[in-house]
Each structure stands twice: as structure tokens, then as C-alpha cells.
Design an enzyme around this catalytic site. Structure first.
Site, PDB file in Angstrom:
ATOM      1  N   LYS A   1       0.846  -1.214   0.000  1.00  0.00           N
ATOM      2  CA  LYS A   1       0.000   0.000   0.000  1.00  0.00           C
ATOM      3  C   LYS A   1       0.874   1.255   0.000  1.00  0.00           C
ATOM      4  O   LYS A   1       0.651   2.190  -0.769  1.00  0.00           O
ATOM      5  CB  LYS A   1      -0.886   0.008   1.237  1.00  0.00           C
ATOM      6  CG  LYS A   1      -1.571   1.325   1.539  1.00  0.00           C
ATOM      7  CD  LYS A   1      -2.470   1.280   2.751  1.00  0.00           C
ATOM      8  CE  LYS A   1      -1.743   1.474   4.038  1.00  0.00           C
ATOM      9  NZ  LYS A   1      -1.395   2.858   4.385  1.00  0.00           N
ATOM     10  N   ASN A   2       1.909   1.245   0.848  1.00  0.00           N
ATOM     11  CA  ASN A   2       2.700   2.461   1.030  1.00  0.00           C
ATOM     12  C   ASN A   2       3.736   2.689  -0.049  1.00  0.00           C
ATOM     13  O   ASN A   2       4.443   3.689  -0.033  1.00  0.00           O
ATOM     14  CB  ASN A   2       3.352   2.464   2.419  1.00  0.00           C
ATOM     15  CG  ASN A   2       2.302   2.634   3.513  1.00  0.00           C
ATOM     16  OD1 ASN A   2       1.139   2.919   3.206  1.00  0.00           O
ATOM     17  ND2 ASN A   2       2.685   2.413   4.751  1.00  0.00           N
TER      18      ASN A   2
ATOM     19  N   CYS B   1      -4.711  12.505  12.761  1.00  0.00           N
ATOM     20  CA  CYS B   1      -5.446  11.243  12.717  1.00  0.00           C
ATOM     21  C   CYS B   1      -5.257  10.612  14.094  1.00  0.00           C
ATOM     22  O   CYS B   1      -4.638  11.196  14.980  1.00  0.00           O
ATOM     23  CB  CYS B   1      -4.924  10.342  11.605  1.00  0.00           C
ATOM     24  SG  CYS B   1      -3.272   9.748  11.936  1.00  0.00           S
TER      25      CYS B   1
ATOM     26  N   ARG C   1       0.439  14.529  12.847  1.00  0.00           N
ATOM     27  CA  ARG C   1       0.841  14.302  11.453  1.00  0.00           C
ATOM     28  C   ARG C   1       1.086  15.621  10.694  1.00  0.00           C
ATOM     29  O   ARG C   1       0.477  15.894   9.683  1.00  0.00           O
ATOM     30  CB  ARG C   1      -0.193  13.449  10.717  1.00  0.00           C
ATOM     31  CG  ARG C   1      -0.680  12.207  11.423  1.00  0.00           C
ATOM     32  CD  ARG C   1       0.365  11.104  11.533  1.00  0.00           C
ATOM     33  NE  ARG C   1       0.808  10.537  10.294  1.00  0.00           N
ATOM     34  CZ  ARG C   1       0.201   9.523   9.652  1.00  0.00           C
ATOM     35  NH1 ARG C   1      -0.913   9.044  10.137  1.00  0.00           N
ATOM     36  NH2 ARG C   1       0.693   9.034   8.519  1.00  0.00           N
ATOM     37  N   PRO C   2       1.972  16.500  11.177  1.00  0.00           N
ATOM     38  CA  PRO C   2       2.231  17.756  10.451  1.00  0.00           C
ATOM     39  C   PRO C   2       2.952  17.508   9.134  1.00  0.00           C
ATOM     40  O   PRO C   2       3.421  16.394   8.879  1.00  0.00           O
ATOM     41  CB  PRO C   2       3.123  18.524  11.419  1.00  0.00           C
ATOM     42  CG  PRO C   2       3.775  17.491  12.247  1.00  0.00           C
ATOM     43  CD  PRO C   2       2.795  16.367  12.377  1.00  0.00           C
TER      44      PRO C   2
ATOM     45  N   ASP D   1       4.818   0.491  11.933  1.00  0.00           N
ATOM     46  CA  ASP D   1       3.572  -0.115  11.436  1.00  0.00           C
ATOM     47  C   ASP D   1       3.413  -1.561  11.883  1.00  0.00           C
ATOM     48  O   ASP D   1       2.383  -2.175  11.621  1.00  0.00           O
ATOM     49  CB  ASP D   1       3.519  -0.047   9.901  1.00  0.00           C
ATOM     50  CG  ASP D   1       3.384   1.377   9.429  1.00  0.00           C
ATOM     51  OD1 ASP D   1       3.582   1.624   8.225  1.00  0.00           O
ATOM     52  OD2 ASP D   1       3.103   2.259  10.260  1.00  0.00           O
TER      53      ASP D   1
ATOM     54  N   ARG E   1      -8.700  -0.252   4.983  1.00  0.00           N
ATOM     55  CA  ARG E   1      -7.819   0.721   4.340  1.00  0.00           C
ATOM     56  C   ARG E   1      -6.490   0.082   3.962  1.00  0.00           C
ATOM     57  O   ARG E   1      -5.831   0.518   3.025  1.00  0.00           O
ATOM     58  CB  ARG E   1      -7.550   1.905   5.269  1.00  0.00           C
ATOM     59  CG  ARG E   1      -8.761   2.758   5.548  1.00  0.00           C
ATOM     60  CD  ARG E   1      -8.364   4.002   6.282  1.00  0.00           C
ATOM     61  NE  ARG E   1      -7.231   4.651   5.612  1.00  0.00           N
ATOM     62  CZ  ARG E   1      -6.570   5.688   6.118  1.00  0.00           C
ATOM     63  NH1 ARG E   1      -6.915   6.188   7.292  1.00  0.00           N
ATOM     64  NH2 ARG E   1      -5.574   6.230   5.465  1.00  0.00           N
TER      65      ARG E   1
HETATM   66  C1  EPZ Z   1       4.406   6.900   6.242  1.00  0.00           C
HETATM   67  O1  EPZ Z   1       3.660   7.944   6.842  1.00  0.00           O
HETATM   68  C2  EPZ Z   1       3.458   5.706   6.164  1.00  0.00           C
HETATM   69  N1  EPZ Z   1       2.314   6.046   5.330  1.00  0.00           N
HETATM   70  C3  EPZ Z   1       2.979   5.329   7.573  1.00  0.00           C
HETATM   71  O2  EPZ Z   1       2.169   4.164   7.462  1.00  0.00           O
HETATM   72  C4  EPZ Z   1       4.206   4.984   8.416  1.00  0.00           C
HETATM   73  O3  EPZ Z   1       3.787   4.702   9.733  1.00  0.00           O
HETATM   74  C5  EPZ Z   1       5.177   6.173   8.427  1.00  0.00           C
HETATM   75  O4  EPZ Z   1       5.531   6.523   7.059  1.00  0.00           O
HETATM   76  C6  EPZ Z   1       6.461   5.859   9.183  1.00  0.00           C
HETATM   77  O5  EPZ Z   1       7.080   4.755   8.619  1.00  0.00           O
HETATM   78  C7  EPZ Z   1       2.458   5.974   3.972  1.00  0.00           C
HETATM   79  O6  EPZ Z   1       3.516   5.656   3.458  1.00  0.00           O
HETATM   80  C8  EPZ Z   1       1.239   6.309   3.163  1.00  0.00           C
HETATM   81  P1  EPZ Z   1       6.594  10.209   8.295  1.00  0.00           P
HETATM   82  P2  EPZ Z   1       4.266   9.452   6.856  1.00  0.00           P
HETATM   83  O7  EPZ Z   1       6.525  11.475   7.515  1.00  0.00           O
HETATM   84  O8  EPZ Z   1       5.004   9.701   5.604  1.00  0.00           O
HETATM   85  C9  EPZ Z   1       6.604  13.412  11.810  1.00  0.00           C
HETATM   86  C10 EPZ Z   1       0.288   2.838   7.793  1.00  0.00           C
HETATM   87  O9  EPZ Z   1      -0.118   2.295   8.824  1.00  0.00           O
HETATM   88  N2  EPZ Z   1       6.560  14.407  10.723  1.00  0.00           N
HETATM   89  O10 EPZ Z   1       7.788   9.311   8.136  1.00  0.00           O
HETATM   90  O11 EPZ Z   1       3.178  10.364   7.237  1.00  0.00           O
HETATM   91  C11 EPZ Z   1       5.332  12.586  11.863  1.00  0.00           C
HETATM   92  O12 EPZ Z   1       4.334  13.252  12.613  1.00  0.00           O
HETATM   93  C12 EPZ Z   1       0.781   4.270   7.830  1.00  0.00           C
HETATM   94  O13 EPZ Z   1       0.365   2.287   6.668  1.00  0.00           O
HETATM   95  C13 EPZ Z   1       6.693  15.759  11.031  1.00  0.00           C
HETATM   96  O14 EPZ Z   1       6.826  16.132  12.193  1.00  0.00           O
HETATM   97  O15 EPZ Z   1       5.295   9.335   8.068  1.00  0.00           O
HETATM   98  C14 EPZ Z   1       5.792  11.321  12.544  1.00  0.00           C
HETATM   99  O16 EPZ Z   1       5.840  11.544  13.942  1.00  0.00           O
HETATM  100  C15 EPZ Z   1       0.557   4.905   9.205  1.00  0.00           C
HETATM  101  N3  EPZ Z   1       6.658  16.679  10.032  1.00  0.00           N
HETATM  102  C16 EPZ Z   1       7.219  11.157  12.010  1.00  0.00           C
HETATM  103  O17 EPZ Z   1       7.626  12.451  11.530  1.00  0.00           O
HETATM  104  C17 EPZ Z   1       6.497  16.305   8.711  1.00  0.00           C
HETATM  105  O18 EPZ Z   1       6.497  17.195   7.829  1.00  0.00           O
HETATM  106  C18 EPZ Z   1       7.332  10.178  10.843  1.00  0.00           C
HETATM  107  O19 EPZ Z   1       6.412  10.596   9.849  1.00  0.00           O
HETATM  108  C19 EPZ Z   1       6.371  14.923   8.413  1.00  0.00           C
HETATM  109  C20 EPZ Z   1       6.413  13.988   9.428  1.00  0.00           C
END
Ligand code: EPZ
Length: 432
Positions: free
Chosen positions: A22-23, A125, A130-131, A315, A407
């Protein structure tokens, strides 16, 4: 709203075919915005999030059509043709973005190809705020003009994006993906340091290179991209879903079963295999997939901390916690990626699990057995951890709000029932 009804205590035996990731599929679909030629994606999973992305791309002028039937009938592993014919639109509306945070992945490609993007802020969420600040700061370093107005990010690059040396302040999967796609069509060289290294990012980079991009450093935390004038169409097959693989491995372990997982790989889940092996789970490579069963009849509690790839994936945190609930001894599980990813704890506790949360860590003390209960799903991975617990529990478990599950997991009750689980989907009972 549907619920999943499980009668626990049956060891799973048989085969499960793992779907496309999915990701990986979601950013790959967004990449179709980078060209007016057809991008053909194969091995796509049939999931609600994929359908949401099809709707979003449709709003942005991308024609999406199924190319022939899926190889195994139904929709599993289907092939989609995506062609961005009408390149006028640039708005990703709130009602779609609020359903799926990954919608923010259209920001980079729209800005790079159309020079403008208006994307609703995704909002938080269940697992955290999720910023998207890391995405926005990096895009502004490439010359994007950004305004936040009425809950929307309005980004412009009328003269195109310029290559930049970006050092991400924290590892972000989505920001790395957005910047990869933006840099592919920027003027000059972009360097992304402290980039995320998840296999799904490598999949996106390989596909972009197949479309004519010039990306080096794939698999490392420093990506170098030489911008090109245009990208062309390509045909690309999505990698297997490593989280679905780990989830069904945990299902075999928690039920004391013996499963062969097909159409997947071991090399991208080393950290999961390492943790499961320490817990007493045997995972071996077979000619047609990977075989998972308990090494002996008792699971052992072990400590786990989630980390960016190649560390233990966040995850898989909820799923390993469900497993540790019935292991021998204690496990300290620490969540370092998201600030609120223990929503499954109160639900597991209602099944008799012994879990104490201290900040970002949960102390799990194994109990001999869990007991079935009526439960509430809160987010995608929490939902599946409740299903795993229900498979091992005594008696009947009902998991409500299974739309969270749909999802990210394709036909979960069918795949588990085919391996001997007593599991079915039912109409939720009206609240008594
Ligand atoms: C991706 O989310 C995945 N989603 C998530 O999977 C996964 O948990 C996550 O990466 C971590 O591996 C998809 O690929 C669609 P991040 P993403 O940006 O990109 C913070 C699932 O269950 N952050 O690596 O949103 C954020 O809040 C989903 O399939 C900022 O602060 O994750 C988090 O604490 C859930 N500012 C951390 O970084 C930003 O601009 C990691 O987030 C971006 C992120």
C-alpha cells in the site's frame, strides 16, 4: 458499520498470498502526475486507500483504467493505467485529503509539473498530529512560494523548481517521497540528506528512473537527483507489502500455527524477522515464499523499539504487542515515531492483557490466555492487532469499525478463514 467476528483458539495452517505494498502504491500512483504519458502499475492491492487515491487523481485530471483482469481474478494484484490527460487542475480537496493523509503526496508532483498546487492540510489522525512542516520547508528551499489559507497549502512555482541541497531535520517517509518527485523535474541537482530509506521509497525512485528521472543513492540516506525537462510513461510492478507480510507472520505465531506466505520476500523485513526469532518464531525461506511457525510451543517476551528503516517498523508495533500479550515473561515496547500509537492498549487490556503505558513505552506482561471481547478499532494497525488477539483468545471477539482495517488489508477475513480461522464479517449489533 461492519464488524469482524472471531472465535479464537484455532492454529492457522495453509498459505496466504501477500499483496502489493500500500505504502509503495500510493506514491507511485501520485507519480503519474509527473508526465502526460501513461504510467502502468502492476501488482496493486485492492484497498480503500488505493480507491481514494484513484478518486483524488481523477479530480486532478488523471484517467485511471484497469488494464485487463487481475491475475488471480477479483481485484488482487490488478494492473492500472494512469494517464494525466487534463493538466489544468491543481486542487486536492479537504473531503478526500481528510480521509487519507497520503493525499499530501500529490503536492510535490503537481508543483513540479503544473507549477501550482492547492492541497488541503491533512489534519491529524488517531495516531498523531501528522504535520507536514518538513515537506513544506524543503519545497520552499527549492523555490516554492507557500501560503497557508483556510486550511489549504497553496504552493506556486511559476518559474519552476530549482535544485537545492536539503537536509531533512527529521526522517520523514512522505517528505522524502514528495521531494523526490518534485526534484525529478526541477532545474539542476537536488540533494536530499537524512532521507528516509524505507523500501517503498526505493520502489518510487526505481519507477521514477524508469520514467526517465536521474536519481542516485537509492537505498541510502543521501539521494541525488539531476532534474530533467520531462518524464515519460513506464510500466512498473509494486513491491510486496512488508507490513502485511509481518502481520500474517505474527498471526501464525500467535495462534501456534504454520503458514506459508507467498509472493513476498525476507530481505526487506530483517528487523521484524530478528524480533520474531528472538520471541521464538521460526521463519524460513521456501521455494515459493516464506514459512512461519513457532520454534517451540512457547513465545518469549522481548523488548522492541520502533525506528525508521531498517529498524523495527512502527507499522508493526501494534501487531508485535498483541503477540507479546501471550508470551512468557515481560516485553518493553517503545514507540519512537508517532506520539499516540498505543490506541490498541485499552482494547487489548479488555481481553485480559496486562499492559502498563509509561509515556512512549508500554510494559507488557504475558498472560496464559486472552479472553474474547467486544472491541473498537481506532486506526489501521491497531485494528489488525485486535484481530490477531482475537485469533488467539478464548471465546468470541467482535472488532467494530473495521473500515479502518479495510484501508490497509485486502480481504483479511477471507485470507484467515482459508487457513482455518473462525472469522467472519457481520453487521455491527445496534448498541444495547
Ligand atoms: C508513512 O507515513 C506511512 N504512510 C505510515 O504508514 C508509516 O507509519 C510512516 O511513514 C512511518 O514509517 C504511507 O507511506 C502512506 P513520516 P508518513 O513522515 O510519511 C513526523 C500505515 O499504517 N513528521 O515518516 O506520514 C510525523 O508526525 C501508515 O500504513 C513531522 O513532524 O510518516 C511522525 O511523527 C501509518 N513533520 C514522524 O515524523 C512532517 O512534515 C514520521 O512521519 C512529516 C512527518
Amino acid at each position: 458499520m461492519d464488524q469482524i467476528v472471531i472465535k479464537g483458539g484455532r492454529p492457522l495452517r495453509g498459505e496466504i498470498t501477500i499483496g502489493g505494498a500500500k505504502n509503495a502504491a500510493l506514491p507511485l500512483m501520485a507519480a503519474s502526475l509527473l508526465t502526460d504519458e501513461t504510467l502502468t502499475l502492476a501488482n496493486l492491492p485492492h484497498l480503500v486507500d488505493i480507491t481514494t487515491m484513484v478518486h483524488l487523481l481523477g479530480e486532478l485530471g488523471v484517467d485511471v483504467s484497469m488494464a485487463g483482469d487481475a491475475p488471480n481474478g477479483g481485484h488482487a494484484g490488478r494492473v492500472l493505467n494512469l494517464t494525466a490527460r487534463d493538466e489544468q487542475g491543481f486542487t486536492a480537496p479537504y473531503d478526500l485529503v481528510r480521509k487519507m493523509r497520503a493525499s499530501v503526496l500529490v503536492l510535490g508532483p503537481l508543483l513540479a509539473r503544473r507549477g501550482e498546487a492547492k492541497v488541503s492540510l491533512p489534519g491529524g489522525c488517531a495516531i498523531g498530529t501528522r504535520p507536514v512542516d518538513i515537506h513544506l520547508d524543503a519545497l520552499s528551499q527549492m523555490g516554492a512560494e507557500l501560503d497557508l489559507e483556510a486550511g489549504y497549502i497553496h504552493a506556486r512555482a511559476p518559474k519552476g523548481l530549482k535544485g537545492a541541497h536539503v537536509v531533512f531535520p527529521a526522517v520523514s517517509v512522505g517528505a522524502t517521497e514528495n521531494l523526490l518527485m518534485a526534484a525529478a523535474l526541477a532545474e539542476g541537482e537536488t540533494q536530499l540528506a537524512n532521507a528516509a530509506r524505507e523500501p517503498e521509497i526505493g520502489d518510487l525512485a526505481q519507477c521514477l528512473n524508469a520514467m526517465g528521472a536521474k536519481i542516485e543513492g537509492i537505498g541510502t540516506d543521501v539521494l541525488r537527483i539531476q532534474g530533467v525537462d520531462r518524464l515519460h510513461g513506464a510500466t512498473y510492478s509494486v513491491i510486496p507489502d512488508r507490513i502485511e507480510t509481518g502481520t500474517y507472520a505474527a498471526a501464525a505465531a500467535i495462534t501456534g500455527g504454520d503458514l506459508v506466505l507467498k509472493n513476498t520476500r525476507l530481505d526487506f523485513i530483517d528487523s521484524v524477522i530478528d524480533v520474531l526469532a528472538k520471541a521464538g518464531v521460526s521463519i524460513t525461506e521456501e521455494e515459493d515464499g516464506i514459512r512461519v511457525k513457532r520454534a517451540n510451543n512457547q513465545l518469549t517476551g522481548i523488548d522492541v523499539s520502533t525506528e525508521p528503516y531498517p529498524g523495527f517498523p512502527t507499522d508493526m508495533q501494534a501487531q508485535i504487542m498483541a503477540l507479546m500479550c501471550v508470551a512468557d515473561g515481560a516485553s518493553l515496547i517503545t514507540e519512537t515515531i508517532f506520539e499516540n500509537r498505543f490506541m490498541h492498549v485499552p482494547e487489548l487490556s479488555r481481553m485480559g492483557a496486562d499492559i502498563t503505558v509509561h509515556g512512549s513505552s508500554a510494559m507488557v506482561r504475558g498472560v496464559p490466555r486472552l479472553h474474547g471481547a467486544e472491541l473498537m478499532a481506532t486506526d489501521l494497525r491497531a485494528s489488525v492487532s485486535l484481530v490477531l488477539a482475537g485469533l488467539a483468545a478464548e471465546g468470541e471477539t467482535r472488532v467494530n469499525r473495521v473500515y479502518h482495517l479495510d484501508r490497509g488489508y485486502e480481504r483479511v477475513e477471507e485470507k484467515l478463514a482459508a487457513c482455518g480461522a473462525s472469522i467472519r464479517r457481520a453487521e455491527a449489533q445496534p448498541a444495547a
